[in-house]
Design a protein around this motif. Sequence first.
Motif, short mmCIF file in Angstrom:
data_model
loop_
_atom_site.label_atom_id
_atom_site.label_comp_id
_atom_site.label_asym_id
_atom_site.label_seq_id
_atom_site.Cartn_x
_atom_site.Cartn_y
_atom_site.Cartn_z
N PHE A 25 0.83 -1.21 0.00
CA PHE A 25 0.00 0.00 0.00
C PHE A 25 0.87 1.26 0.00
O PHE A 25 0.58 2.22 -0.72
CB PHE A 25 -0.94 0.02 1.21
N ILE A 26 1.93 1.26 0.81
CA ILE A 26 2.80 2.45 0.88
C ILE A 26 3.48 2.71 -0.45
O ILE A 26 3.56 3.85 -0.91
CB ILE A 26 3.83 2.30 2.02
N PHE A 147 10.75 16.02 -0.45
CA PHE A 147 11.38 14.94 -1.21
C PHE A 147 11.97 13.90 -0.26
O PHE A 147 11.83 12.70 -0.47
CB PHE A 147 12.47 15.50 -2.13
N GLY A 148 12.64 14.38 0.79
CA GLY A 148 13.23 13.47 1.77
C GLY A 148 12.17 12.64 2.49
O GLY A 148 12.35 11.44 2.72
N GLY A 149 11.05 13.28 2.82
CA GLY A 149 9.96 12.55 3.47
C GLY A 149 9.37 11.49 2.56
O GLY A 149 9.08 10.36 3.00
N LEU A 150 9.19 11.83 1.28
CA LEU A 150 8.69 10.84 0.32
C LEU A 150 9.67 9.69 0.15
O LEU A 150 9.29 8.52 0.09
CB LEU A 150 8.41 11.49 -1.03
N PHE A 151 10.96 10.02 0.10
CA PHE A 151 11.98 8.98 -0.01
C PHE A 151 11.95 8.06 1.21
O PHE A 151 11.97 6.83 1.08
CB PHE A 151 13.37 9.61 -0.16
N LEU A 152 11.89 8.65 2.41
CA LEU A 152 11.84 7.84 3.63
C LEU A 152 10.57 6.98 3.66
O LEU A 152 10.60 5.82 4.09
CB LEU A 152 11.90 8.74 4.87
N MET A 154 8.83 5.85 1.06
CA MET A 154 8.98 4.76 0.09
C MET A 154 9.98 3.72 0.60
O MET A 154 9.76 2.51 0.44
CB MET A 154 9.44 5.31 -1.26
N PHE A 155 11.05 4.17 1.22
CA PHE A 155 12.03 3.25 1.80
C PHE A 155 11.37 2.40 2.89
O PHE A 155 11.61 1.19 2.98
CB PHE A 155 13.22 4.03 2.37
N PHE A 156 10.52 3.01 3.69
CA PHE A 156 9.78 2.29 4.72
C PHE A 156 8.87 1.23 4.09
O PHE A 156 8.80 0.10 4.55
CB PHE A 156 8.96 3.28 5.56
N ILE A 161 7.85 -4.53 2.72
CA ILE A 161 7.67 -5.60 1.72
C ILE A 161 8.76 -6.65 1.91
O ILE A 161 8.47 -7.86 1.93
CB ILE A 161 7.70 -5.02 0.29
N THR A 162 9.99 -6.22 2.07
CA THR A 162 11.10 -7.15 2.25
C THR A 162 10.93 -7.97 3.53
O THR A 162 11.10 -9.20 3.52
CB THR A 162 12.44 -6.38 2.30
N VAL A 163 10.57 -7.30 4.61
CA VAL A 163 10.36 -8.01 5.88
C VAL A 163 9.21 -9.01 5.75
O VAL A 163 9.29 -10.14 6.25
CB VAL A 163 10.10 -7.00 7.03
#
Length: 175
Positions: A25-26, A147-152, A154-156, A161-163
């Motif tokens: 979803f994220i 931009f940094g918040g969006l990057f963080l 998406m990284f989250f 997904i990986t976890v």
Amino acid sequence: MTDFAKKVRQSIIIDGLISLIIGIFIVVWPGITASVAAVMIGVGFISIGSAKFSISVFGGDGNKFRIIEVILSILYIIAGIFIVVDVKYSGVSLLLVASVLTGIVWISEGITQITDAIEWKEHRVLYTILAIINIIAGVSLLFSPLFGGLFLWMFFGITLITVGIVKLVQSVAIN
């Protein structure tokens, strides 16, 4: 398989599925999920503020800081209402606040690492490089918080997904 192992396996499967679904979803709908997360925080603020208010007003313990507790509880409620009412900008505000706070933390961590590196004899160069990377990352978040918040964010999502995938694979390995 023992009953305990079955329960552990089931809990890992459920945890993995929840992580995977939230992560998807994220990544797919970052704005909507940020708004949903912000609304959940707003509802939490309203709940916390209401509970604190009722305890402060009706607690009857004669606390000398009761007026401060009432004011704080009202501020919780007001903040929660603003978040819930303005859903469109709540998600963006959440990303901005998370980005700015993360930037401040990374800068302070980098400064702490530099001061620690001065005292260390071994690995001083590596520690200093990591400190500089932390400071640069923190400054970049402060200069470009959206931009940094969006990057963080998406990284989250990618991390979730990986976890989730790792937990689902792990559940298969449990006998």
